[in-house]
Design a protein around this motif. Structure first.
Motif, PDB file in Angstrom:
ATOM      1  N   GLN A  84       0.868  -1.170   0.000  1.00  0.00           N
ATOM      2  CA  GLN A  84       0.000   0.000   0.000  1.00  0.00           C
ATOM      3  C   GLN A  84       0.908   1.224   0.000  1.00  0.00           C
ATOM      4  N   VAL A  85       0.564   2.216  -0.803  1.00  0.00           N
ATOM      5  CA  VAL A  85       1.408   3.402  -0.947  1.00  0.00           C
ATOM      6  C   VAL A  85       0.658   4.628  -0.436  1.00  0.00           C
ATOM      7  N   SER A  86       1.347   5.413   0.398  1.00  0.00           N
ATOM      8  CA  SER A  86       0.751   6.637   0.944  1.00  0.00           C
ATOM      9  C   SER A  86       1.834   7.700   1.070  1.00  0.00           C
ATOM     10  N   GLN A  87       1.419   8.885   1.424  1.00  0.00           N
ATOM     11  CA  GLN A  87       2.349   9.999   1.584  1.00  0.00           C
ATOM     12  C   GLN A  87       2.253  10.525   3.005  1.00  0.00           C
ATOM     13  N   GLN A  88       3.400  10.751   3.629  1.00  0.00           N
ATOM     14  CA  GLN A  88       3.431  11.380   4.954  1.00  0.00           C
ATOM     15  C   GLN A  88       4.551  12.411   4.961  1.00  0.00           C
ATOM     16  N   GLY A  89       4.172  13.659   4.941  1.00  0.00           N
ATOM     17  CA  GLY A  89       5.175  14.718   4.911  1.00  0.00           C
ATOM     18  C   GLY A  89       6.066  14.583   3.689  1.00  0.00           C
ATOM     19  N   ALA A  90       7.375  14.516   3.933  1.00  0.00           N
ATOM     20  CA  ALA A  90       8.350  14.438   2.842  1.00  0.00           C
ATOM     21  C   ALA A  90       8.557  13.018   2.329  1.00  0.00           C
ATOM     22  N   PHE A  91       7.873  12.049   2.920  1.00  0.00           N
ATOM     23  CA  PHE A  91       8.127  10.645   2.603  1.00  0.00           C
ATOM     24  C   PHE A  91       6.961   9.985   1.868  1.00  0.00           C
ATOM     25  N   LYS A  92       7.310   9.169   0.874  1.00  0.00           N
ATOM     26  CA  LYS A  92       6.359   8.276   0.224  1.00  0.00           C
ATOM     27  C   LYS A  92       6.522   6.925   0.895  1.00  0.00           C
ATOM     28  N   ILE A  93       5.444   6.395   1.448  1.00  0.00           N
ATOM     29  CA  ILE A  93       5.525   5.194   2.276  1.00  0.00           C
ATOM     30  C   ILE A  93       4.948   3.996   1.532  1.00  0.00           C
ATOM     31  N   ALA A 108      15.272  14.246   6.804  1.00  0.00           N
ATOM     32  CA  ALA A 108      13.934  14.810   6.981  1.00  0.00           C
ATOM     33  C   ALA A 108      13.133  14.035   8.026  1.00  0.00           C
ATOM     34  N   LEU A 109      13.701  12.947   8.540  1.00  0.00           N
ATOM     35  CA  LEU A 109      13.010  12.097   9.508  1.00  0.00           C
ATOM     36  C   LEU A 109      12.995  12.779  10.877  1.00  0.00           C
ATOM     37  N   ALA A 110      11.828  12.796  11.511  1.00  0.00           N
ATOM     38  CA  ALA A 110      11.673  13.394  12.836  1.00  0.00           C
ATOM     39  C   ALA A 110      11.423  12.316  13.882  1.00  0.00           C
ATOM     40  N   ALA A 111      11.642  12.678  15.142  1.00  0.00           N
ATOM     41  CA  ALA A 111      11.467  11.715  16.230  1.00  0.00           C
ATOM     42  C   ALA A 111      10.058  11.138  16.241  1.00  0.00           C
ATOM     43  N   GLU A 112       9.050  11.954  15.918  1.00  0.00           N
ATOM     44  CA  GLU A 112       7.678  11.440  15.919  1.00  0.00           C
ATOM     45  C   GLU A 112       7.445  10.432  14.803  1.00  0.00           C
ATOM     46  N   ASP A 113       8.252  10.498  13.741  1.00  0.00           N
ATOM     47  CA  ASP A 113       8.129   9.522  12.658  1.00  0.00           C
ATOM     48  C   ASP A 113       8.566   8.136  13.099  1.00  0.00           C
ATOM     49  N   VAL A 114       9.498   8.075  14.045  1.00  0.00           N
ATOM     50  CA  VAL A 114      10.027   6.784  14.482  1.00  0.00           C
ATOM     51  C   VAL A 114       9.506   6.418  15.866  1.00  0.00           C
ATOM     52  N   ALA A 115       8.391   7.021  16.258  1.00  0.00           N
ATOM     53  CA  ALA A 115       7.791   6.711  17.557  1.00  0.00           C
ATOM     54  C   ALA A 115       7.557   5.207  17.660  1.00  0.00           C
ATOM     55  N   ALA A 138      25.201  10.732  12.395  1.00  0.00           N
ATOM     56  CA  ALA A 138      25.299  10.205  13.761  1.00  0.00           C
ATOM     57  C   ALA A 138      24.531  11.092  14.736  1.00  0.00           C
ATOM     58  N   ALA A 139      24.692  12.413  14.603  1.00  0.00           N
ATOM     59  CA  ALA A 139      23.976  13.329  15.483  1.00  0.00           C
ATOM     60  C   ALA A 139      22.462  13.190  15.296  1.00  0.00           C
ATOM     61  N   HIS A 140      22.043  12.983  14.062  1.00  0.00           N
ATOM     62  CA  HIS A 140      20.611  12.833  13.766  1.00  0.00           C
ATOM     63  C   HIS A 140      20.056  11.560  14.394  1.00  0.00           C
ATOM     64  N   ILE A 141      20.755  10.455  14.213  1.00  0.00           N
ATOM     65  CA  ILE A 141      20.313   9.179  14.790  1.00  0.00           C
ATOM     66  C   ILE A 141      20.308   9.246  16.313  1.00  0.00           C
ATOM     67  N   ASN A 142      21.321   9.894  16.874  1.00  0.00           N
ATOM     68  CA  ASN A 142      21.386  10.033  18.330  1.00  0.00           C
ATOM     69  C   ASN A 142      20.139  10.717  18.879  1.00  0.00           C
ATOM     70  N   GLY A 143      19.581  11.650  18.101  1.00  0.00           N
ATOM     71  CA  GLY A 143      18.421  12.392  18.567  1.00  0.00           C
ATOM     72  C   GLY A 143      17.084  11.747  18.260  1.00  0.00           C
ATOM     73  N   LEU A 144      17.089  10.658  17.494  1.00  0.00           N
ATOM     74  CA  LEU A 144      15.822  10.049  17.081  1.00  0.00           C
ATOM     75  C   LEU A 144      15.316   8.975  18.044  1.00  0.00           C
ATOM     76  N   LEU A 145      16.214   8.139  18.525  1.00  0.00           N
ATOM     77  CA  LEU A 145      15.792   6.941  19.256  1.00  0.00           C
ATOM     78  C   LEU A 145      15.850   7.152  20.768  1.00  0.00           C
ATOM     79  N   PRO A 146      14.955   6.516  21.513  1.00  0.00           N
ATOM     80  CA  PRO A 146      14.858   6.748  22.957  1.00  0.00           C
ATOM     81  C   PRO A 146      15.880   5.970  23.758  1.00  0.00           C
ATOM     82  N   HIS A 147      16.020   6.383  25.004  1.00  0.00           N
ATOM     83  CA  HIS A 147      16.873   5.685  25.972  1.00  0.00           C
ATOM     84  C   HIS A 147      16.496   4.198  26.019  1.00  0.00           C
TER      85      HIS A 147
END
Length: 221
Positions: A84-93, A108-115, A138-147
């Motif tokens: 199934q193909v959809s659009q979410q923000g800057a991403f085609k899913i 363009a990936l935000a923390a809420e995208d990887v909730a 690395a800085a981006h990945i560090n800020g995306l994922l939780p403890h």
């Protein structure tokens, strides 16, 4: 590395980085992470890797991020799946069952995208990027994922002066400098694979070490 570089590689089928089998390090070391079966796994710059299907077969929810739409379409076609193909923000899913492949720029990936993601699998992302972009990545990945998130990182270590990337050389010192403030690192294995790598032998490389890190997030977003 500009986006056009990777689009051209996929369009011309210059994808020597794609493995025709599930990565053996993934099969050997992933079970030891002790993740819940339903854990959601972030797979940056995933291409059409067979590792995606392997992770899903273990019960995981898989979130792959890939710049090339051709790679994403090839994955589902080669697995005979109709996404199934959809659009979410800057991403085609593209989604089917436990696998979602998001086509777009990982920055363009935000923390809420990887909730809900509590795991990371990086076999081909960090080594695909030149140093300046690796630091940003690395800085981006560090800020995306939780403890408490856990995962695997696979790198290649060689003399970059002997052969330019990609895949780029990512030395242990750089990995630790980039990640140790946010992750606990443990080297699971390191192995010289020069004899298995014709491109590097032909290019004059004298040492090629593949290194596998076990990761556990100690910092917060």
């Amino acid at each position: 590395m500009q986006a056009d570089f990777w689009h051209k590689r996929w369009e011309s089928d210059q994808i020597g980085f794609h493995l025709a089998q599930v990565n053996p390090y993934l099969q050997q070391y992933w079970p030891g992470l002790g993740l819940a079966d339903q854990a959601r796994v972030l797979v940056p710059l995933c291409g059409k890797s067979l590792d995606l299907a392997w992770l899903a077969s273990r019960g995981h929810q898989v979130l792959g991020i890939e710049l090339s739409e051709k790679a994403v379409e090839d994955f589902f076609r080669e697995h005979q799946l109709q996404p199934q193909v959809s659009q979410q923000g800057a991403f085609k899913i593209y989604a089917h069952g436990a696998i979602q492949l998001w086509c777009g720029d990982i920055f363009a990936l935000a923390a809420e995208d990887v909730a809900g993601c509590t795991a990371l699998y990086d076999r081909a992302a960090m080594i695909a990027l030149p140093r300046q972009m690796r630091q940003r990545y690395a800085a981006h990945i560090n800020g995306l994922l939780p403890h408490g998130s856990r995962g695997l990182l696979i790198t290649m270590d060689y003399d970059q002066a002997q052969l330019d990337g990609p895949p780029f050389a990512v030395l242990d010192d750089e990995v630790r400098e980039s990640l140790e403030g946010s992750w606990q690192l443990q080297v699971e294995t390191e192995r010289d694979i020069l004899g298995e790598s014709w491109k590097f032998l032909q290019g004059g490389v004298t040492r090629l070490v593949e290194r596998v890190y076990r990761l556990e997030k100690t910092g917060t977003r």
